[in-house]
Design a protein around this motif. Structure first.
Motif, PDB file in Angstrom:
ATOM      1  N   MET A   1       0.841  -1.063  -0.153  1.00  0.00           N
ATOM      2  CA  MET A   1       0.144  -0.063  -0.023  1.00  0.00           C
ATOM      3  C   MET A   1       0.716   1.168   0.143  1.00  0.00           C
ATOM      4  SD  MET A   1      -2.867   1.025   2.683  1.00  0.00           S
ATOM      5  CE  MET A   1      -3.612   2.905   2.367  1.00  0.00           C
ATOM      6  N   ILE A   2       0.437   2.161  -0.861  1.00  0.00           N
ATOM      7  CA  ILE A   2       1.398   3.403  -0.888  1.00  0.00           C
ATOM      8  C   ILE A   2       0.798   4.333   0.210  1.00  0.00           C
ATOM      9  CG2 ILE A   2       1.677   5.529  -2.098  1.00  0.00           C
ATOM     10  CD1 ILE A   2       0.626   3.804  -4.762  1.00  0.00           C
ATOM     11  N   HIS A   3       1.955   4.788   0.803  1.00  0.00           N
ATOM     12  CA  HIS A   3       1.990   5.577   2.174  1.00  0.00           C
ATOM     13  C   HIS A   3       2.296   6.899   1.665  1.00  0.00           C
ATOM     14  CE1 HIS A   3       0.745   2.469   4.937  1.00  0.00           C
ATOM     15  NE2 HIS A   3       1.721   1.958   4.298  1.00  0.00           N
ATOM     16  N   LEU A   4       3.103   6.926   0.846  1.00  0.00           N
ATOM     17  CA  LEU A   4       3.882   8.328   0.590  1.00  0.00           C
ATOM     18  C   LEU A   4       3.719   8.637  -1.088  1.00  0.00           C
ATOM     19  CD1 LEU A   4       5.378  11.093   1.257  1.00  0.00           C
ATOM     20  CD2 LEU A   4       7.553   9.548   1.345  1.00  0.00           C
ATOM     21  N   PHE A   5       3.293   9.682  -1.386  1.00  0.00           N
ATOM     22  CA  PHE A   5       3.455   9.991  -2.938  1.00  0.00           C
ATOM     23  C   PHE A   5       4.448  11.235  -3.193  1.00  0.00           C
ATOM     24  CE2 PHE A   5       1.116  11.632  -6.733  1.00  0.00           C
ATOM     25  CZ  PHE A   5       1.694  10.806  -7.668  1.00  0.00           C
ATOM     26  N   GLN A  44       3.017  -4.033  -2.235  1.00  0.00           N
ATOM     27  CA  GLN A  44       3.974  -3.905  -1.428  1.00  0.00           C
ATOM     28  C   GLN A  44       4.837  -2.843  -1.668  1.00  0.00           C
ATOM     29  OE1 GLN A  44       4.075  -6.917  -3.713  1.00  0.00           O
ATOM     30  NE2 GLN A  44       3.103  -7.845  -1.910  1.00  0.00           N
ATOM     31  N   THR A  45       4.361  -1.963  -2.539  1.00  0.00           N
ATOM     32  CA  THR A  45       5.137  -0.340  -2.733  1.00  0.00           C
ATOM     33  C   THR A  45       4.471   0.668  -1.477  1.00  0.00           C
ATOM     34  OG1 THR A  45       5.244  -0.684  -5.156  1.00  0.00           O
ATOM     35  CG2 THR A  45       5.431   1.759  -4.121  1.00  0.00           C
ATOM     36  N   GLN A  46       5.396   1.027  -0.783  1.00  0.00           N
ATOM     37  CA  GLN A  46       5.165   2.061   0.175  1.00  0.00           C
ATOM     38  C   GLN A  46       5.365   3.395  -0.230  1.00  0.00           C
ATOM     39  OE1 GLN A  46       6.427   0.944   4.387  1.00  0.00           O
ATOM     40  NE2 GLN A  46       7.713  -0.239   3.298  1.00  0.00           N
ATOM     41  N   VAL A  47       6.290   3.824  -1.156  1.00  0.00           N
ATOM     42  CA  VAL A  47       6.625   5.016  -1.607  1.00  0.00           C
ATOM     43  C   VAL A  47       6.662   5.054  -3.200  1.00  0.00           C
ATOM     44  CG1 VAL A  47       8.058   6.814  -1.736  1.00  0.00           C
ATOM     45  CG2 VAL A  47       8.026   5.352   0.258  1.00  0.00           C
ATOM     46  N   LEU A  48       5.779   5.868  -3.747  1.00  0.00           N
ATOM     47  CA  LEU A  48       5.736   6.082  -5.102  1.00  0.00           C
ATOM     48  C   LEU A  48       6.166   7.528  -5.439  1.00  0.00           C
ATOM     49  CD1 LEU A  48       4.883   4.856  -7.899  1.00  0.00           C
ATOM     50  CD2 LEU A  48       2.781   5.871  -7.599  1.00  0.00           C
ATOM     51  N   VAL A  49       7.225   7.671  -6.268  1.00  0.00           N
ATOM     52  CA  VAL A  49       7.875   8.681  -6.799  1.00  0.00           C
ATOM     53  C   VAL A  49       7.763   8.740  -8.198  1.00  0.00           C
ATOM     54  CG1 VAL A  49      10.002  10.138  -6.762  1.00  0.00           C
ATOM     55  CG2 VAL A  49       9.556   8.386  -5.133  1.00  0.00           C
ATOM     56  N   VAL A  50       7.128   9.866  -8.618  1.00  0.00           N
ATOM     57  CA  VAL A  50       6.710  10.151 -10.183  1.00  0.00           C
ATOM     58  C   VAL A  50       7.698  11.342 -10.515  1.00  0.00           C
ATOM     59  CG1 VAL A  50       4.766  11.720  -9.541  1.00  0.00           C
ATOM     60  CG2 VAL A  50       5.154  10.541 -11.976  1.00  0.00           C
ATOM     61  N   ILE A 216      14.413  12.400   6.083  1.00  0.00           N
ATOM     62  CA  ILE A 216      13.607  11.838   7.647  1.00  0.00           C
ATOM     63  C   ILE A 216      12.512  11.396   7.455  1.00  0.00           C
ATOM     64  CG2 ILE A 216      15.220  13.610   8.434  1.00  0.00           C
ATOM     65  CD1 ILE A 216      12.681  15.275   9.472  1.00  0.00           C
ATOM     66  N   LEU A 217      11.851  11.365   6.172  1.00  0.00           N
ATOM     67  CA  LEU A 217      10.210  11.007   6.118  1.00  0.00           C
ATOM     68  C   LEU A 217      10.059   9.554   6.373  1.00  0.00           C
ATOM     69  CD1 LEU A 217       8.950  13.073   3.135  1.00  0.00           C
ATOM     70  CD2 LEU A 217       8.877  13.693   5.396  1.00  0.00           C
ATOM     71  N   PRO A 218      11.117   8.669   6.117  1.00  0.00           N
ATOM     72  CA  PRO A 218      10.620   7.257   6.303  1.00  0.00           C
ATOM     73  C   PRO A 218      10.341   6.916   7.903  1.00  0.00           C
ATOM     74  CG  PRO A 218      12.379   7.098   5.011  1.00  0.00           C
ATOM     75  CD  PRO A 218      12.225   8.812   5.185  1.00  0.00           C
ATOM     76  N   SER A 219      11.375   7.394   8.775  1.00  0.00           N
ATOM     77  CA  SER A 219      10.816   7.497  10.116  1.00  0.00           C
ATOM     78  C   SER A 219       9.936   8.218  10.666  1.00  0.00           C
ATOM     79  CB  SER A 219      12.140   7.672  11.152  1.00  0.00           C
ATOM     80  OG  SER A 219      12.717   8.963  10.829  1.00  0.00           O
ATOM     81  N   LEU A 220       9.849   9.393  10.335  1.00  0.00           N
ATOM     82  CA  LEU A 220       8.710  10.409  10.730  1.00  0.00           C
ATOM     83  C   LEU A 220       7.260   9.920  10.450  1.00  0.00           C
ATOM     84  CD1 LEU A 220       8.968  13.126  11.978  1.00  0.00           C
ATOM     85  CD2 LEU A 220       8.358  14.133   9.572  1.00  0.00           C
ATOM     86  N   LEU A 221       7.130   9.257   9.088  1.00  0.00           N
ATOM     87  CA  LEU A 221       5.924   8.486   8.892  1.00  0.00           C
ATOM     88  C   LEU A 221       5.707   7.200   9.424  1.00  0.00           C
ATOM     89  CD1 LEU A 221       5.885   9.900   5.156  1.00  0.00           C
ATOM     90  CD2 LEU A 221       4.339  10.841   6.943  1.00  0.00           C
ATOM     91  N   GLY A 222       6.536   6.522   9.929  1.00  0.00           N
ATOM     92  CA  GLY A 222       6.736   5.233  10.327  1.00  0.00           C
ATOM     93  C   GLY A 222       6.541   4.179   9.261  1.00  0.00           C
ATOM     94  N   LEU A 223       7.240   4.145   8.315  1.00  0.00           N
ATOM     95  CA  LEU A 223       7.341   3.405   6.999  1.00  0.00           C
ATOM     96  C   LEU A 223       7.831   2.088   7.641  1.00  0.00           C
ATOM     97  CD1 LEU A 223       8.404   5.822   3.962  1.00  0.00           C
ATOM     98  CD2 LEU A 223       6.095   5.073   4.599  1.00  0.00           C
ATOM     99  N   GLU A 224       7.429   1.142   7.064  1.00  0.00           N
ATOM    100  CA  GLU A 224       7.709  -0.421   7.515  1.00  0.00           C
ATOM    101  C   GLU A 224       9.116  -0.497   6.477  1.00  0.00           C
ATOM    102  OE1 GLU A 224       6.744  -4.840   6.347  1.00  0.00           O
ATOM    103  OE2 GLU A 224       5.176  -3.487   6.002  1.00  0.00           O
ATOM    104  N   ARG A 225       9.999  -1.009   7.391  1.00  0.00           N
ATOM    105  CA  ARG A 225      11.469  -1.119   6.890  1.00  0.00           C
ATOM    106  C   ARG A 225      11.659  -2.530   6.868  1.00  0.00           C
ATOM    107  NH1 ARG A 225      16.405   2.007  10.287  1.00  0.00           N
ATOM    108  NH2 ARG A 225      17.929   1.717   8.290  1.00  0.00           N
ATOM    109  N   THR A 226      11.940  -2.740   5.581  1.00  0.00           N
ATOM    110  CA  THR A 226      12.238  -4.238   4.862  1.00  0.00           C
ATOM    111  C   THR A 226      13.665  -4.217   4.629  1.00  0.00           C
ATOM    112  OG1 THR A 226      11.858  -3.690   2.586  1.00  0.00           O
ATOM    113  CG2 THR A 226      10.159  -4.498   3.976  1.00  0.00           C
ATOM    114  N   GLU A 227      14.363  -5.210   4.337  1.00  0.00           N
ATOM    115  CA  GLU A 227      15.680  -5.142   3.975  1.00  0.00           C
ATOM    116  C   GLU A 227      15.966  -4.176   3.009  1.00  0.00           C
ATOM    117  OE1 GLU A 227      19.332  -8.291   2.697  1.00  0.00           O
ATOM    118  OE2 GLU A 227      17.294  -8.918   2.805  1.00  0.00           O
TER     119      GLU A 227
END
Length: 426
Positions: A1-5, A44-50, A216-227
């Protein structure tokens, strides 16, 4: 699920921001173009960058493009929209920030334009490059998109009537209605403090900045951390495609050439003549260049003249070419040259493809377009500001290093070459 666009205005910007999330371990996808169908991502995509390619558009068109993308994200219920801006504040800053802010329920957007990791800071509302106001830096001398103002509020006001307030790092929320709040930052600690204020006040749904704030957004937004993606084993042969005229890049090319890189320059005729590479002379030149590439481990294809681009300017003036036409023709020419050389270059002794390095967003987008590539996967930063990504071309996985023209020390290509010799197995 996309959490950040994330919406970027050029390709190198999309990648240097996307890599902040990929290196953290968040599943990240970078796509080119604004066709909404292409924006769909797997579960699986958490962050989508366009890469919206709005850097050189008229302001109204840039606004419409970003507005449409934000509306799509809202329909998909994506929680955070991040408008990636250029750290030298080039492009349609005001129009694009307004397009994001207007679709936020409160009409607000919080902007942290600094990139302290690259010595680009915001102090008292002024954007500084290595301590110098951006309009007085090399970015104020750019022949294609010079930055004329260093005041962030004034730059926004050129294209937007939204109220703006400038505050020091970590200051409380000052907006009481629609508007843009700009935060100073001289260090990453400043950015962390600002991020925490925004998080505590529930203001993480409409943000803007460059790769500095994005880090700093991954930790700020609480994104799931995979490998996190591991750096792959790369071919030690390097093909550098340069379309940047920035003096920082030119110093890097000069030092590389002085240390053994082969450097081929395109002539004004080759860069600016429409369909030149389809002529007999063009075909002959491409074949000759491909032969040189095949015999060289480290080679640079450069769009800059040895005389500081005076020859190119004279050639263009004689044909009454406007600056935008020059920019586009040069990008088209180097993109077609790159495609031919990449496809003509065979695998090395270990069966791998030559590592590519492309400087400048225009050249990167043009080259990938010529190759039919619309999606890249950022892996890591090989050097500050230099992003390693993978892509698939004709069923084969390849690797490309990308960077903005204004980043890096003069020995950066030599540093990259040294690191290619130290890469680990994927």
């Amino acid at each position: 699920m996309i959490h950040l666009f994330v919406i970027a205005d050029d390709f190198t910007g999309a990648l240097d921001t996307g890599v902040q999330f990929a290196s953290y371990g968040a599943a990240t996808k970078v796509v080119v173009g604004t066709g909404l169908q292409a924006l769909e991502a797997d579960a699986q995509t958490q962050v989508l960058v366009v890469d919206a390619e709005t850097r050189h558009l008229p302001a109204a068109q840039a606004y419409d493009t970003v507005y449409r993308l934000v509306r799509w994200a809202k329909e998909k219920k994506i929680g955070c929209i991040y408008k990636k801006t250029d750290s030298a504040l080039r492009g349609n800053i005001g129009a694009e920030l307004e397009a994001v802010a207007e679709q936020n329920p409160e009409g607000q957007l919080f902007f942290v334009p600094a990139f302290p990791q690259m010595n680009r800071t915001t102090e008292h509302g002024q954007q500084l490059i290595d301590g110098m106001p951006v309009a007085q830096s090399v970015f104020g001398q750019d022949p294609f998109e010079p930055v004329r103002n260093s005041d962030v509020t004034a730059i926004i006001a050129e294209q937007s009537k939204l109220p703006t307030v400038t505050t020091e790092a970590g200051a409380p929320i000052r907006l009481t209605g629609p508007g843009i709040q700009i935060y100073d930052a001289k260090s990453m600690e400043d950015i962390y403090r600002t991020g925490e204020v925004l998080r505590q006040n529930g203001k993480l749904n409409a943000l803007a900045g460059c790769a500095g704030f994005a880090a700093i957004l991954p930790s700020l937004l609480g994104l799931e951390r995979t490998e996190a993606a591991r750096q792959p084993r790369l071919d030690k042969r390097l093909l550098v495609i340069c379309g940047s005229v920035n003096p920082i890049t030119l110093s890097q090319l000069d030092e590389a050439e002085q240390n053994g890189f082969v450097r081929l320059r395109l002539t004004p005729e080759e860069k600016l003549t429409d369909h030149y590479w389809e002529t007999p002379a063009g075909h002959e030149k491409l074949e000759a260049m491909a032969e040189v590439v095949s015999r060289s481990d480290c080679i640079i294809i450069d769009t800059n003249d040895a005389d500081g681009n005076c020859s190119t300017r004279r050639y263009a003036e004689q044909r009454q070419m406007k600056v935008e036409e020059m920019r586009q023709r040069i990008a088209d020419s180097i993109g077609r040259t790159a495609k031919y050389l990449i496809e003509a270059d065979g695998p090395g002794e270990n069966g791998t493809c030559r590592t590519l390095m492309i400087t400048g967003g225009d050249v990167l987008i043009q080259t990938m377009g010529e190759l039919g590539v619309a999606e890249l996967h950022p892996i890591c930063e090989m050097d500050p500001g230099v992003v390693l990504s993978s892509f698939t071309c004709k069923g084969q996985k390849r690797y490309v290093l990308s960077k903005s023209g204004g980043f890096g020390p003069s020995d950066q290509l030599l540093r990259i070459l040294n690191k290619l010799n130290q890469t680990i197995e994927e």
